[in-house]
Enzyme design. Structure first.
Site, PDB file in Angstrom:
ATOM      1  N   GLU A   1      12.678  21.709  -2.556  1.00  0.00           N
ATOM      2  CA  GLU A   1      11.723  20.607  -1.575  1.00  0.00           C
ATOM      3  C   GLU A   1      10.432  20.493  -1.899  1.00  0.00           C
ATOM      4  OE1 GLU A   1      10.731  19.214   2.347  1.00  0.00           O
ATOM      5  OE2 GLU A   1      12.127  19.220   2.139  1.00  0.00           O
TER       6      GLU A   1
ATOM      7  N   GLY B   1      15.891  28.877  -3.720  1.00  0.00           N
ATOM      8  CA  GLY B   1      16.118  27.600  -4.988  1.00  0.00           C
ATOM      9  C   GLY B   1      16.086  26.256  -3.889  1.00  0.00           C
ATOM     10  N   VAL B   2      16.504  26.557  -2.316  1.00  0.00           N
ATOM     11  CA  VAL B   2      16.191  25.286  -1.779  1.00  0.00           C
ATOM     12  C   VAL B   2      14.575  24.545  -1.158  1.00  0.00           C
ATOM     13  CG1 VAL B   2      19.158  25.559  -1.154  1.00  0.00           C
ATOM     14  CG2 VAL B   2      16.655  26.068   0.195  1.00  0.00           C
TER      15      VAL B   2
ATOM     16  N   HIS C   1      14.682  37.069   2.380  1.00  0.00           N
ATOM     17  CA  HIS C   1      15.777  36.870   0.887  1.00  0.00           C
ATOM     18  C   HIS C   1      14.292  37.293   0.248  1.00  0.00           C
ATOM     19  CE1 HIS C   1      16.978  33.466  -1.762  1.00  0.00           C
ATOM     20  NE2 HIS C   1      18.216  33.049  -0.979  1.00  0.00           N
TER      21      HIS C   1
ATOM     22  N   ILE D   1      12.664  37.010  -3.238  1.00  0.00           N
ATOM     23  CA  ILE D   1      13.005  35.953  -4.147  1.00  0.00           C
ATOM     24  C   ILE D   1      12.758  34.186  -2.954  1.00  0.00           C
ATOM     25  CG2 ILE D   1      14.133  34.388  -5.672  1.00  0.00           C
ATOM     26  CD1 ILE D   1      15.759  37.503  -6.806  1.00  0.00           C
TER      27      ILE D   1
END
Length: 152
Positions: free
Chosen positions: A62, A57-58, A48, A54
């Site tokens: 978290e 976002g999840v 990723h 990067i």
């Protein structure tokens, strides 16, 4: 304020899923600020994205939820409880988080009733907002990490 050992006593998460390295501010039952040091060695950067790493976002969300879990668990006396992340609302991402960044995870309690905690979270890098959202967690009685109840 809290180093990694105390965090690991509260949260069941472990590498590679423990996303809070330190707690730097704590106002019991009201507010907490955690730190996540983002390094190129994070396993998610392999995919990723190759050549353009990067932080997903999840995983930022978290990390906010884990900081909120620390706040709630500490307020409820720690022990052998587990916090379940039960909701996210109003989530927005403002800019990418990349290797070398230090995430500052700021969580403020919006409401707390019984085992349910509603918190507002903001993730910042160098003072700039990178993500925000409202997270909800529940901390039921009798549920401990590892699937064992408090009474067993």
């Amino acid at each position: 304020m809290f180093r990694i050992q105390e965090i690991m006593e509260l949260l069941p998460h472990r590498y590679p899923f423990l996303l809070v390295d330190r707690i730097v501010e704590w106002d019991p039952g009201t507010r907490i600020v955690g730190i996540k040091n983002v390094t190129i060695n994070e396993p998610f950067f392999q995919g990723h994205f190759p050549g353009h790493p990067i932080m997903p976002g999840v995983l930022i969300v978290e990390a906010l939820a884990q900081a909120g879990g620390i706040l709630a668990l500490k307020a409820m006396g720690g022990g052998t409880r587990i916090a379940y992340f039960t909701g996210i609302d109003n989530c927005k991402f403002r800019r990418p988080v990349v290797p070398g960044d230090q995430l500052r995870l700021e969580i403020t309690v919006v409401a707390h009733k019984g085992p349910v905690w509603k918190m507002r979270g903001e993730a910042r890098v160098d003072g700039a907002l990178v993500a925000k959202g409202d997270v909800t967690a529940t901390i039921p009685d009798g549920v401990a990490p590892g699937g064992e109840g408090e009474d067993t």
